[in-house]
Structure formats: structure tokens, C-alpha cells
Design a protein around this motif. Structure first.
Motif, PDB file in Angstrom:
ATOM      1  N   MET A  87      77.338  64.325  86.804  1.00  0.00           N
ATOM      2  CA  MET A  87      76.357  63.986  87.821  1.00  0.00           C
ATOM      3  C   MET A  87      76.373  62.497  88.146  1.00  0.00           C
ATOM      4  SD  MET A  87      74.119  65.028  89.964  1.00  0.00           S
ATOM      5  CE  MET A  87      73.413  66.627  89.534  1.00  0.00           C
ATOM      6  N   LEU A  88      76.547  61.650  87.137  1.00  0.00           N
ATOM      7  CA  LEU A  88      76.640  60.216  87.411  1.00  0.00           C
ATOM      8  C   LEU A  88      77.799  59.913  88.350  1.00  0.00           C
ATOM      9  CD1 LEU A  88      75.884  58.536  83.955  1.00  0.00           C
ATOM     10  CD2 LEU A  88      74.416  58.589  85.974  1.00  0.00           C
ATOM     11  N   GLY A  89      78.914  60.622  88.175  1.00  0.00           N
ATOM     12  CA  GLY A  89      80.043  60.442  89.083  1.00  0.00           C
ATOM     13  C   GLY A  89      79.683  60.816  90.512  1.00  0.00           C
ATOM     14  N   HIS A  90      78.941  61.910  90.670  1.00  0.00           N
ATOM     15  CA  HIS A  90      78.509  62.310  92.014  1.00  0.00           C
ATOM     16  C   HIS A  90      77.574  61.268  92.633  1.00  0.00           C
ATOM     17  CE1 HIS A  90      80.433  66.168  91.974  1.00  0.00           C
ATOM     18  NE2 HIS A  90      79.723  66.640  90.963  1.00  0.00           N
ATOM     19  N   LEU A  91      76.700  60.692  91.827  1.00  0.00           N
ATOM     20  CA  LEU A  91      75.773  59.698  92.356  1.00  0.00           C
ATOM     21  C   LEU A  91      76.513  58.462  92.851  1.00  0.00           C
ATOM     22  CD1 LEU A  91      72.766  59.867  89.846  1.00  0.00           C
ATOM     23  CD2 LEU A  91      73.156  61.168  91.940  1.00  0.00           C
ATOM     24  N   ASP A  92      77.532  58.068  92.126  1.00  0.00           N
ATOM     25  CA  ASP A  92      78.361  56.952  92.595  1.00  0.00           C
ATOM     26  C   ASP A  92      79.020  57.285  93.923  1.00  0.00           C
ATOM     27  OD1 ASP A  92      78.004  54.919  90.670  1.00  0.00           O
ATOM     28  OD2 ASP A  92      79.312  55.956  89.259  1.00  0.00           O
ATOM     29  N   GLN A  93      79.491  58.521  94.056  1.00  0.00           N
ATOM     30  CA  GLN A  93      80.112  58.962  95.310  1.00  0.00           C
ATOM     31  C   GLN A  93      79.093  58.911  96.457  1.00  0.00           C
ATOM     32  OE1 GLN A  93      81.749  62.939  95.085  1.00  0.00           O
ATOM     33  NE2 GLN A  93      81.618  63.216  97.304  1.00  0.00           N
ATOM     34  N   ALA A  94      77.860  59.361  96.193  1.00  0.00           N
ATOM     35  CA  ALA A  94      76.824  59.331  97.227  1.00  0.00           C
ATOM     36  C   ALA A  94      76.551  57.906  97.680  1.00  0.00           C
ATOM     37  CB  ALA A  94      75.542  59.973  96.705  1.00  0.00           C
ATOM     38  N   ARG A  95      76.502  56.983  96.743  1.00  0.00           N
ATOM     39  CA  ARG A  95      76.264  55.586  97.114  1.00  0.00           C
ATOM     40  C   ARG A  95      77.376  55.064  98.008  1.00  0.00           C
ATOM     41  NH1 ARG A  95      74.965  51.400  92.464  1.00  0.00           N
ATOM     42  NH2 ARG A  95      76.815  52.360  91.555  1.00  0.00           N
ATOM     43  N   ALA A  96      78.604  55.442  97.695  1.00  0.00           N
ATOM     44  CA  ALA A  96      79.722  55.010  98.533  1.00  0.00           C
ATOM     45  C   ALA A  96      79.599  55.533  99.961  1.00  0.00           C
ATOM     46  CB  ALA A  96      81.036  55.472  97.909  1.00  0.00           C
ATOM     47  N   GLU A  97      78.899  56.673 100.115  1.00  0.00           N
ATOM     48  CA  GLU A  97      78.674  57.243 101.442  1.00  0.00           C
ATOM     49  C   GLU A  97      77.433  56.671 102.119  1.00  0.00           C
ATOM     50  OE1 GLU A  97      78.659  61.526 101.426  1.00  0.00           O
ATOM     51  OE2 GLU A  97      80.109  61.589  99.782  1.00  0.00           O
ATOM     52  N   GLY A  98      76.747  55.771 101.443  1.00  0.00           N
ATOM     53  CA  GLY A  98      75.546  55.186 102.010  1.00  0.00           C
ATOM     54  C   GLY A  98      74.296  56.009 101.799  1.00  0.00           C
ATOM     55  N   LEU A  99      74.326  56.967 100.861  1.00  0.00           N
ATOM     56  CA  LEU A  99      73.172  57.816 100.583  1.00  0.00           C
ATOM     57  C   LEU A  99      72.429  57.289  99.352  1.00  0.00           C
ATOM     58  CD1 LEU A  99      74.799  61.331 101.074  1.00  0.00           C
ATOM     59  CD2 LEU A  99      73.536  59.968 102.759  1.00  0.00           C
ATOM     60  N   ALA A 100      71.102  57.386  99.392  1.00  0.00           N
ATOM     61  CA  ALA A 100      70.268  56.892  98.298  1.00  0.00           C
ATOM     62  C   ALA A 100      69.778  58.066  97.459  1.00  0.00           C
ATOM     63  CB  ALA A 100      69.091  56.100  98.846  1.00  0.00           C
TER      64      ALA A 100
END
Length: 603
Positions: A309-322
Motif C-alpha cells: 500500500m505504501l508503494g501505491h501511495l507513492d504512485q498516487a502522489r506522483a499523479e498529483g493525488l492526495a
């Protein structure tokens, strides 16, 4: 622990960087309402601590540095640290705030702002006919006694804007903000169909979207939902939000987009693969355009899923999602005992006649050999599957102790102790429950563990910048959880008493408790110590900071029971410029009010 002294004119400069002499003279001559003098200021931003005074006028901090003016009230903070007031974004004071003025236990641990209405449950919107259902749901999900709610709730509202108006009339020891909960909203829109988990019509979805936007515009700080199997009525039926289709959840996200404000809070279905859990969080963030937070921990079913899940959260941040995970700085778990809602024999058939007895009579009955034989021979039976899950695993039960030990080794378990003595775990647990005349509290860890320890996942979850410290659950789980004390726990176990490299620095610990959760909710007027910020402050003696074991008291409406957990070392707590607690004792001040929506940064 002393640092450099901040300049008394640091915040009073003209555009060219030179001190504004007129402003300096004006401040020097001013009489302040409160001066906290001679402390070590840890400002909440993670910056180096400094020796400084803090001056307060009205509900605002007006000077940080060497304060020469006097205060109508002064606090000697020599040898102590001064921090912003703590912020807990995951509580359930939705009911308690309507019948009490003190939002304890949170306010007993330096918390000055809370967000309630989490997990998709609450008391608004609700028509008169739906009120018993909302009470039953809160009893099953949040362990609040039905009689306490029935006697305490004034029900002077129907819609969510009505509820906010009722809250706006309340005074408390801390500030409180409300989120719109999904389950009451679903039942309000769909009636009996919503409670019976029928799928919504297109019209139902449009109405949920409209009411979500309406609630946000009225001052709700967000909307919340839950997908966890653990959230059920007392009779075992799932909460209305649990089995809803994704499109219904996304209708709530659309409501946030329409309002252009608010956060989305969710408890995921942790029995799904992590990728599926994240997919919905991702869709909510994209659809709403708003920040998303979710209950985040390491679960028994997927012990390594938190890394994924931490990996997914990093991916979301790269997409500009909070998207941020709400984490607790210790293992999640239930507290069990003869004075509490659950224990390993509470759901056995032969225990039912004993459940309502006074403690002394209950202990006497349990010491009778025939009662002991019957209970040891039975197994738990209850329609609420999560309750039976909690009490059935006899391998992971521990005596909590005083001071409480939330990080026991596997060898410390009651089962391990039983095997060493040649007895069964059930027999040893039975005897443990009778210790201290039935006042003993057992601890059943449920998550955030590696093996039987917390440090592996806990250190990484605490240290990640896409998590936010939360999950105090104050105002709920009155007799099964007492996690609202986590600020004191963080400042002792993780900071002051840290060994073997597991700890966090003082500056980082304070940032986790203040600036980060305030920022996550859009509360830009608090969470740090600086001129212009709201005067929410703690004065702490770290050397004396101590967390006591939780204990049961009977001070709720109708004699209802709840767990409280005292702490030493809180010299003073200040809310909006008023001293609310001195050495843990309430002063009588009630400056806390409802927060409507995000709070702007000071000019």
C-alpha cells in the motif's frame, strides 16, 4: 534540550527585512492575556527547538521570543517544552459533544482539536423513525451503551445542516469538527431499503450527492464511509455502508467535487487484495479532486500488505493525488476484562446470567468450581462475528499491566505462561481475569504487528510522509479501546524512552501530533507556534511524562461505563488562549467550539 533564543522581532519586519520599529514599540508596551515564559518552544514544523516566551492576546499567539510585556496570566515553563495543541482527525465524539462539555479522554492528553464523524457512522442526518437504528448501529460499531445514547442525545436536528446548528450552540474544552457519515445518509435517502442493503436507484445516488455537497457547504469538513466487516449492528447485521457498490461511494466523492471542499475518509475492506483496496481510494481521489485518508495498519489477514500500500501511495502522489493513511503509533488492539464489554468467556452461554451482576458478585460466582467448569468447557457464540474473533484467539492475550505494555513479546503471552506451568491457556486466562478482584485488564493485539512485535511495521508507518497520526477513537469504544492516549504514548515510548534506534526526535514527534494532522484537514490556523496562529498550546514536563494504565469508571449518562487513562507531566493545556487544564485538572474553561470547514491561515 535548550536551543538558541528566538529574536523577539522575528515576525515584525518590513518588506526589506528590517525591523518595523513602530510595530516593535507597540508590542513591547502591550499587556498580554497570557505569557508562557521561559520554556523550550517546539513549534510543530519540525524546526530546531528554541528557548522562547510565547505571548497570547485573545485567542491568538502574538509574539514568540523574549517577551518583555506582562501577561494578565503567566505560566512558568522553565525546564518544560511548549508545543502546539495536538490534533486528532479520527474520533467519534458525535454523541458525547451533545451531552458533555469535556471531550475526554482526548483532552486529557494535550489534544485541542478533534474531527468526528469517521467510519461512516454518526447521528445525522436522521428522521425520528431512524433514530433507534442509528443508536443500535453506534452501539455495535463503536461500543457506546444504548442507554447512554438514548438518555444523552437531544435529537434537536434532522438534516446534517440542522446537526451542525445544534453543535454550534455547544461549548467544550476543545474544538471539534464534523464529517458527514455514509450509513445515516444512505438510510435517510433510501429509508428501509438503505438499511436492508438494497442497491440505490439513479435518483438515490443523485440525492446522496446533493446532500453531501449541502453538508460540506454548511460546514462539514468531509464525508466518511466504511467497508470493513467489523462494523456491524449488535445483532450481527452489517452497517448500511459496508456492501455498497463503488458507484455509490463515488457519488459521495462527486458531492465533494460539487462543493469544492472537504476530505474523504474511509475504512477499507482489508479482506480484499491491497490492489483492490487502493483502486477505490484512487478512484475517490480522482473523482472528487479532494484529499482522501483511510484507516491504515498492518492486518492479520495480509501481514505484508502495508508495504504494498505504501508503494501505491507513492504512485498516487506522483499523479498529483492526495491520499494519506491514518496510523496509530502502537498496535491496534482490544482491552478485555470482567469490568469491560468483552473478555474470553463473555460470549459463552453460561456467562449470560452473570453479565449484569456487580463486579464483586460476578467475581464470587466465577470462583465457584461448577461455574468455572462450565465456562471452560464452552465456546463463544454470538451473531457479531468480529466480537467472537476478538475473544477466541487465546494465543495472543496478555496482561496489560501498569504501566501498560502495548508491545509485549510472544513469550509474555498468557498462553505461553500457561504452557510453562503445564496448564491450558483457557485456565490461565480465567485466573488472570480474576486477579485484582476482577479489575485486571487483558490486552488482545489485532494489528500493526510483525510476529508479536510492533516495531517493524510501526516504525515505517510512522516515518512515512504519506501517513498521518490519528485513530484515537475518542468518544467511542468506551469499554474496549482507550487509544485516545496515543499522544502521551508517542512522547514516551517512541520519543523519550526510545532505544535501539527505534525512536523519533522530539521535533518530529511534535510535528506528527500537530502540524501534519492540521494540514491534512485544511486547518491552517493551528498546528504550529507562530505569531497570528490560534493560541492552542501545551506545556509539558517530559521528565515527568507518564502514561498510567487505563481503568473503568462509571461516569456516563445513566451510570454508563468507560475507560479512562491518566497522564502525568501535562503542566498546562491552553485552548484559544484560555488555560483549560493545569496538571491534568480541568480549570472549568470551555473555549472549544464547532469548526465549520477548513480554517484559513492567519494574515
Amino acid at each position: 534540550m535548550r536551543g538558541r533564543r528566538a529574536s523577539p522581532t522575528a515576525d515584525l519586519v518590513d518588506e526589506g527585512g528590517a525591523p518595523d520599529q513602530k510595530a516593535v514599540v507597540g508590542v513591547m508596551a502591550r499587556e498580554f492575556d497570557l505569557v508562557i515564559r521561559g520554556g523550550t518552544v517546539v513549534d510543530g514544523t519540525g524546526a530546531e527547538q528554541v528557548d522562547a516566551d510565547v505571548a497570547v492576546l485573545g485567542d491568538r499567539i502574538v509574539e514568540v521570543g523574549t517577551v518583555t510585556g506582562g501577561g494578565r496570566e503567566e505560566i512558568d515553563a522553565a525546564g518544560a517544552i511548549v508545543t502546539p495543541g495536538f490534533v486528532d482527525v479520527h474520533t467519534h465524539y458525535d454523541g458525547q459533544v451533545t451531552w458533555e462539555n469535556r471531550l475526554s479522554p482526548s483532552s486529557n492528553h494535550g489534544v485541542t482539536t478533534v474531527v468526528m464523524g469517521n467510519c461512516g457512522v454518526g447521528f445525522a442526518p436522521a428522521r425520528a423513525a431512524e433514530r433507534p437504528m442509528m443508536i443500535s448501529l453506534m452501539e455495535g460499531v463503536e461500543d457506546i451503551p444504548e442507554v447512554v445514547m438514548a438518555e444523552g442525545l437531544p435529537w434537536n436536528w434532522e438534516s446534517f445542516p440542522d446537526y451542525l446548528e445544534a453543535l454550534a450552540a455547544r461549548e467544550a474544552d476543545i474544538d471539534f469538527a464534523a464529517q458527514l457519515p455514509h450509513s445515516p445518509l444512505r438510510v435517510y435517502v433510501m429509508g428501509k431499503r438503505g438499511a436492508e442493503l438494497e442497491p440505490p436507484t439513479t435518483g438515490d445516488l443523485a440525492e446522496m450527492r446533493r446532500l453531501t455537497a449541502q453538508a460540506i457547504r454548511a460546514g462539514a469538513v468531509g464525508v466518511s464511509t466504511s467497508r470493513t466487516y467489523a462494523h456491524r449492528f449488535t445483532d450481527g447485521r452489517p452497517a448500511p455502508s459496508i456492501h455498497t457498490e463503488d458507484e455509490e461511494v463515488l457519488a459521495l466523492a462527486d458531492g465533494l467535487r460539487d462543493a469544492g471542499a472537504g476530505v474523504f475518509q474511509m475504512v477499507p475492506n482489508t479482506r480484499l487484495p491491497v490492489a483492490e483496496q487502493y483502486a477505490l481510494l484512487h478512484a475517490i481521489a480522482r473523482r472528487s479532486g479532494r484529499p482522501v485518508s483511510f484507516t491504515f495498519m498492518q492486518h492479520e489477514e495480509q501481514p505484508g500488505g502495508w508495504r504494498e500500500m505504501l508503494g501505491h501511495l507513492d504512485q498516487a502522489r506522483a499523479e498529483g493525488l492526495a491520499i494519506r493513511g491514518q496510523v496509530l503509533p502502537r498496535p491496534t488492539g482490544a482491552l478485555l476484562g470482567l469490568e469491560l464489554s468483552l473478555h474470553p468467556f463473555a460470549l459463552n452461554p453460561s456467562y449470560a446470567p452473570l453479565a449484569g451482576l456487580p463486579l464483586a458478585e460476578k467475581v464470587a460466582a466465577l470462583r465457584e468450581p461448577q461455574t468455572r467448569r462450565r465456562l471452560l468447557a464452552e465456546t463463544p457464540a454470538h451473531p457479531h462475528a468480529f466480537f467472537t474473533h476478538i475473544v477466541s484467539d487465546l494465543e495472543r492475550m496478555f496482561v496489560l499491566g501498569d504501566p501498560p505494555n502495548y508491545n509485549p513479546a510472544a513469550s509474555d503471552s498468557i498462553a505461553a505462561r500457561a504452557r510453562a506451568a503445564g496448564r491450558s491457556p483457557a485456565e490461565e486466562i480465567y485466573e488472570a481475569l480474576l486477579a485484582r478482584d476482577g479489575h485486571e485488564i487483558l490486552y488482545r493485539p489485532l494489528g500493526n504487528l510483525v510476529g508479536a512485535r510492533f516495531e517493524g511495521s510501526g516504525r515505517d508507518l510512522l516515518g512515512h510522509d504519506l501517513t498521518v497520526l490519528a485513530l484515537g477513537d475518542g468518544g467511542a469504544h468506551y469499554s474496549t479501546i482507550c487509544d485516545a492516549a496515543y499522544p502521551t504514548y508517542l512522547l514516551t515510548y517512541w520519543m523519550r524512552d526510545a532505544t535501539d534506534g527505534r525512536g523519533v526526535t522530539l521535533a518530529h514527534a511534535v510535528r506528527l501530533l500537530t502540524f501534519e494532522p492540521a494540514r491534512a484537514m485544511g486547518f491552517a490556523d493551528r498546528g504550529r507556534i507562530a505569531a497570528g496562529m490560534r493560541a492552542d498550546l501545551n506545556v509539558l514536563d517530559l521528565e515527568r511524562l507518564h502514561l498510567h494504565a487505563p481503568r473503568a469508571v462509571y461516569d456516563l449518562r445513566a451510570g454508563g461505563r468507560r475507560l479512562v487513562q491518566r497522564a502525568d507531566g501535562y503542566v498546562a493545556t491552553v485552548k484559544s488562549g484560555a488555560v483549560t487544564y493545569r496538571e491534568g485538572v480541568h480549570t472549568g474553561a470551555l473555549p472549544g467550539r464547532l469548526l465549520r470547514g477548513a480554517q484559513s491561515a492567519p494574515a
